[in-house]
Design an enzyme around this catalytic site. Structure first.
Site, PDB file in Angstrom:
ATOM      1  N   THR A 144       0.832  -1.206   0.000  1.00  0.00           N
ATOM      2  CA  THR A 144       0.000   0.000   0.000  1.00  0.00           C
ATOM      3  C   THR A 144       0.865   1.253   0.000  1.00  0.00           C
ATOM      4  OG1 THR A 144      -1.408   1.359   1.438  1.00  0.00           O
ATOM      5  CG2 THR A 144      -0.297  -0.460   2.492  1.00  0.00           C
ATOM      6  N   SER A 179      -0.694   2.680  10.995  1.00  0.00           N
ATOM      7  CA  SER A 179      -1.515   1.742  11.788  1.00  0.00           C
ATOM      8  C   SER A 179      -0.760   0.416  11.832  1.00  0.00           C
ATOM      9  CB  SER A 179      -2.873   1.507  11.116  1.00  0.00           C
ATOM     10  OG  SER A 179      -2.695   0.714   9.951  1.00  0.00           O
ATOM     11  N   TYR A 181      -1.932  -2.302  10.718  1.00  0.00           N
ATOM     12  CA  TYR A 181      -2.124  -2.886   9.379  1.00  0.00           C
ATOM     13  C   TYR A 181      -0.967  -2.489   8.460  1.00  0.00           C
ATOM     14  CZ  TYR A 181      -3.486  -2.374   4.489  1.00  0.00           C
ATOM     15  OH  TYR A 181      -3.468  -2.363   3.127  1.00  0.00           O
ATOM     16  N   HIS A 182      -0.652  -1.177   8.454  1.00  0.00           N
ATOM     17  CA  HIS A 182       0.417  -0.718   7.560  1.00  0.00           C
ATOM     18  C   HIS A 182       1.754  -1.357   7.933  1.00  0.00           C
ATOM     19  CE1 HIS A 182      -2.565   2.592   6.899  1.00  0.00           C
ATOM     20  NE2 HIS A 182      -2.195   2.345   5.658  1.00  0.00           N
ATOM     21  N   LYS A 185       2.372  -4.522   6.191  1.00  0.00           N
ATOM     22  CA  LYS A 185       2.768  -4.371   4.777  1.00  0.00           C
ATOM     23  C   LYS A 185       4.257  -4.059   4.654  1.00  0.00           C
ATOM     24  CE  LYS A 185      -1.244  -4.859   2.764  1.00  0.00           C
ATOM     25  NZ  LYS A 185      -1.503  -5.934   1.827  1.00  0.00           N
TER      26      LYS A 185
HETATM   27  N1  LIG Z   1      -9.005  -1.763  -1.289  1.00  0.00           N
HETATM   28  C1  LIG Z   1      -8.083  -0.832  -1.239  1.00  0.00           C
HETATM   29  O1  LIG Z   1      -8.371   0.384  -1.318  1.00  0.00           O
HETATM   30  C2  LIG Z   1      -6.627  -1.205  -1.115  1.00  0.00           C
HETATM   31  C3  LIG Z   1      -5.670  -0.189  -1.132  1.00  0.00           C
HETATM   32  C4  LIG Z   1      -4.311  -0.531  -1.018  1.00  0.00           C
HETATM   33  C5  LIG Z   1      -3.932  -1.858  -0.897  1.00  0.00           C
HETATM   34  N2  LIG Z   1      -4.893  -2.815  -0.868  1.00  0.00           N
HETATM   35  C6  LIG Z   1      -4.443  -4.207  -0.706  1.00  0.00           C
HETATM   36  O2  LIG Z   1      -5.018  -5.034  -1.692  1.00  0.00           O
HETATM   37  C7  LIG Z   1      -5.318  -6.317  -1.155  1.00  0.00           C
HETATM   38  C8  LIG Z   1      -6.772  -6.651  -1.409  1.00  0.00           C
HETATM   39  O3  LIG Z   1      -7.610  -5.659  -0.803  1.00  0.00           O
HETATM   40  P1  LIG Z   1      -9.173  -5.744  -0.933  1.00  0.00           P
HETATM   41  O4  LIG Z   1      -9.708  -4.375  -0.824  1.00  0.00           O
HETATM   42  O5  LIG Z   1      -9.525  -6.576  -2.113  1.00  0.00           O
HETATM   43  O6  LIG Z   1      -9.522  -6.522   0.419  1.00  0.00           O
HETATM   44  P2  LIG Z   1     -10.754  -7.532   0.699  1.00  0.00           P
HETATM   45  O7  LIG Z   1     -10.908  -7.609   2.171  1.00  0.00           O
HETATM   46  O8  LIG Z   1     -11.934  -7.152  -0.114  1.00  0.00           O
HETATM   47  O9  LIG Z   1     -10.200  -8.906   0.124  1.00  0.00           O
HETATM   48  C9  LIG Z   1      -9.184  -9.654   0.753  1.00  0.00           C
HETATM   49  C10 LIG Z   1      -9.477 -11.129   0.482  1.00  0.00           C
HETATM   50  O10 LIG Z   1      -8.421 -11.904   1.027  1.00  0.00           O
HETATM   51  C11 LIG Z   1      -8.983 -12.994   1.749  1.00  0.00           C
HETATM   52  N3  LIG Z   1      -8.016 -13.338   2.795  1.00  0.00           N
HETATM   53  C12 LIG Z   1      -7.629 -12.588   3.861  1.00  0.00           C
HETATM   54  N4  LIG Z   1      -6.712 -13.230   4.581  1.00  0.00           N
HETATM   55  C13 LIG Z   1      -6.505 -14.424   3.976  1.00  0.00           C
HETATM   56  C14 LIG Z   1      -5.683 -15.543   4.254  1.00  0.00           C
HETATM   57  N5  LIG Z   1      -4.862 -15.561   5.314  1.00  0.00           N
HETATM   58  N6  LIG Z   1      -5.716 -16.594   3.407  1.00  0.00           N
HETATM   59  C15 LIG Z   1      -6.528 -16.589   2.331  1.00  0.00           C
HETATM   60  N7  LIG Z   1      -7.355 -15.559   2.019  1.00  0.00           N
HETATM   61  C16 LIG Z   1      -7.339 -14.493   2.833  1.00  0.00           C
HETATM   62  C17 LIG Z   1     -10.300 -12.479   2.295  1.00  0.00           C
HETATM   63  O11 LIG Z   1     -11.198 -13.521   2.585  1.00  0.00           O
HETATM   64  C18 LIG Z   1     -10.772 -11.601   1.137  1.00  0.00           C
HETATM   65  O12 LIG Z   1     -11.548 -12.321   0.219  1.00  0.00           O
HETATM   66  C19 LIG Z   1      -4.969  -6.248   0.341  1.00  0.00           C
HETATM   67  O13 LIG Z   1      -3.717  -6.834   0.552  1.00  0.00           O
HETATM   68  C20 LIG Z   1      -4.921  -4.775   0.623  1.00  0.00           C
HETATM   69  O14 LIG Z   1      -4.031  -4.482   1.655  1.00  0.00           O
HETATM   70  C21 LIG Z   1      -6.232  -2.533  -0.984  1.00  0.00           C
END
Ligand SMILES: NC(=O)c1ccc[n+]([C@@H]2O[C@H](COP(=O)([O-])OP(=O)(O)OC[C@H]3O[C@@H](n4cnc5c(N)ncnc54)[C@H](O)[C@@H]3O)[C@@H](O)[C@H]2O)c1
Length: 399
Positions: A144, A179, A181-182, A185
């Site tokens: 991120t 956070s 969370y960050h 990453k």
């Molecule tokens: N959505 C955003 O704005 C955004 C921004 C920056 C980075 N990201 C990154 O992109 C990625 C996806 O984000 P998103 O918005 O699609 O999130 P999301 O919560 O919609 O999807 C994450 C998916 O991963 C699955 N998951 C979580 N932990 C798991 C594990 N240990 N094993 C198997 N599956 C697992 C969850 O069930 C879910 O389906 C994340 O890593 C997030 O940090 C997202």
């Protein structure tokens, strides 16, 4: 290419899985469905009526004629992860499978620990599984832009060349987390960089901005393929939440002064960027970092955009500055490079009135599903959290 997508049931993962499948790649998804469980634990639900994984996959096969294999497994379960990698022999592994909410990781110790274990152990397992079973595969890992924080200098793509006491080196760009969370990453990036150096794995770390939007070309093909759209105080991100608030005649809740500036991209571009990264793997042993965003906005400027578009649609949209639940700068310099994906051919979908109008209209379509109680922030970064102080929580547990 054979591509294993971890977290393919989520917002970014689902859109990317269908995009890559439509481009002719052989896709498998591994997902623990943890996100659906976290939603129900917290009493949250996506604005849109997303279907179960089997229903989604059947619908995609029906519409496209292409099958996607599904492994219901957790990346923290090493044996299950290895089994999926052995069964699919992927050319690329895309890892979206993490707990991705900063507020979730700040609820209390338990949620911080869950986030740490889920993300850091999951990432570590992927690296060891690749070392054992797929050393030539390319890891595409979602990081991120929030890893960098808001430094008072331009953000480079992963590395910065600095001179110190007469010597010069190119080093990882400094990280300043916002956070727990960050922090996961940042740990992931270090783990991956190390694995590339010592084991010769190749990886692309996609430092992604905040994603907005609902439909992509593929998810719009059938209502059964609809993606999730989060607007709540824990998983919802600013623009998605503002569009839902506008549709609901709820004031747009700008945290603090609203000068917090962040990098953004459309969900369509998330899928395209992942496609570009997968289709142009780096050399073995290479760790490369792409800043995956297309535009930057302050939170207040996004609220004003939604207010202006809402007015054109006949909605009266108010902006309300609410107490900022986070600890962050509310006025600061922000500038970042994003040349790598553009040079691979990304033609960005830029945010404008039409896109905002479409998002408000989607929110109006599913208005009956909106739960007003989910909207306001419930998690505070400071000690006096709504979930109680650390001491109060401990006393409660002690009975
Ligand atoms: N959505 C955003 O704005 C955004 C921004 C920056 C980075 N990201 C990154 O992109 C990625 C996806 O984000 P998103 O918005 O699609 O999130 P999301 O919560 O919609 O999807 C994450 C998916 O991963 C699955 N998951 C979580 N932990 C798991 C594990 N240990 N094993 C198997 N599956 C697992 C969850 O069930 C879910 O389906 C994340 O890593 C997030 O940090 C997202």
């Amino acid at each position: 290419m054979r591509v294993l997508i971890i977290g393919g049931d989520g917002y970014c993962g689902w859109a990317s899985a269908l995009h890559l499948s439509a481009r002719g790649h052989d896709i498998a998804i591994l997902d623990s469905l943890a996100r659906r469980r976290w939603d129900s634990e917290l009493g949250l639900s996506t604005l849109t009526p997303i279907r179960s994984m089997p229903e989604r996959l059947r619908a995609w096969e029906h519409v496209s004629g292409r099958a996607i294999r599904f492994f219901e497994a957790d990346a923290t379960d090493y044996v299950a992860l290895c089994d999926a990698i052995i069964a699919t022999q992927p050319d690329a592994i895309v890892n979206f499978g993490q707990q991705r909410s900063a507020p979730y990781s700040m609820i209390d110790r338990d949620h911080a620990a869950r986030t740490m274990i889920n993300n850091t152990l999951g990432n570590l397992n992927v690296l060891w599984a690749m070392r054992e079973h797929a050393p030539d595969a390319h890891l595409v890992k979602l990081g991120t832009m929030g890893e960098y924080g808001t430094p008072n200098i331009e953000i480079e793509e992963g590395f910065i060349t600095i001179e110190h006491k007469g010597r010069r080196d190119t080093l990882p760009f400094p990280k300043q987390i916002g956070s727990f969370y960050h922090l996961t990453k940042v740990a992931d990036s270090d783990q991956i960089y190390f694995a590339c150096r010592v084991w010769g794995l190749c990886a692309t770390d996609l430092n992604q901005g905040v994603v907005y939007g609902l439909h992509t070309e593929e998810t719009a093909l059938d209502p059964e393929l609809i993606n999730r759209f989060d607007y709540d105080g824990i998983f919802g991100s600013a623009l998605n939440r503002f569009c839902v608030q506008a549709a609901l005649d709820h004031p747009l809740t700008v945290y603090g002064r609203g000068g917090q500036t962040r990098a953004f991209l459309n969900i369509t571009d998330t899928a395209r960027c992942v496609g570009l990264a997968v289709e142009s793997p780096p050399q073995p042993g290479t760790f490369r970092v792409f800043n995956q965003f297309t535009q930057t906005f302050s939170v207040l400027s996004l609220a004003r955009l939604v207010q202006r578009v809402g007015a054109k649609l006949g909605l009266v949209v108010q902006i309300e500055h609410v107490e900022n639940p986070r600890v962050e700068r509310e006025a600061h310099f922000y500038s970042s490079l994003n040349n790598n994906l553009i040079s691979l051919g990304l033609e960005p979908v830029l945010l404008g009135d039409e896109i905002v109008a479409a998002m408000i209209s989607s929110a109006q379509t599913y208005r009956a599903r909106i739960d007003r109680d989910q909207i306001m922030p419930t998690v505070r970064w400071k000690r006096e959290a709504v979930h109680g102080t650390v001491e109060a929580n401990a006393q409660e547990r002690a009975g």
